[in-house]
Design a protein around this motif. Structure first.
Motif: not given
Length: 89
Positions: A63-89
């Motif tokens: 769903a985030a990939a479909e948003v205009k202005g979010i490219g592959p680099k920003k998607l990887e940033e978002i993915r890493s941020c979410i994964e670190t938050r899941k690990q902190d829980e």
């Protein structure tokens, strides 16, 4: 016409008479128990609803990939941020 009994807590005549005779502490305890049972029911219903409507990480990333202005680099940033938050829980 008969009353429908959909409620989990039914106040019958005997219980009503007993409540009328309660002192301050007994009434406070009774009201507290009603509040706690309502809170627990609401919490479990909310957890069930949230679990049923939650997205997986892959669905979110698609769903985030479909948003205009979010490219592959920003998607990887978002993915890493979410994964670190899941690990902190």
């Amino acid at each position: 016409m008969a009353k429908t009994r959909n409620k989990s807590y039914i106040l019958n005549r005997e219980k009503y008479k007993a409540i009328r005779k309660y002192d301050h502490q007994q009434l406070e305890d009774f009201c507290g128990s009603i509040y706690e049972s309502g809170y627990k029911n609401g919490y479990t219903n909310g957890c069930d609803t949230a679990a049923a409507s939650s997205l997986s990480l892959e669905e979110f990333m698609q769903a985030a990939a479909e948003v205009k202005g979010i490219g592959p680099k920003k998607l990887e940033e978002i993915r890493s941020c979410i994964e670190t938050r899941k690990q902190d829980e």
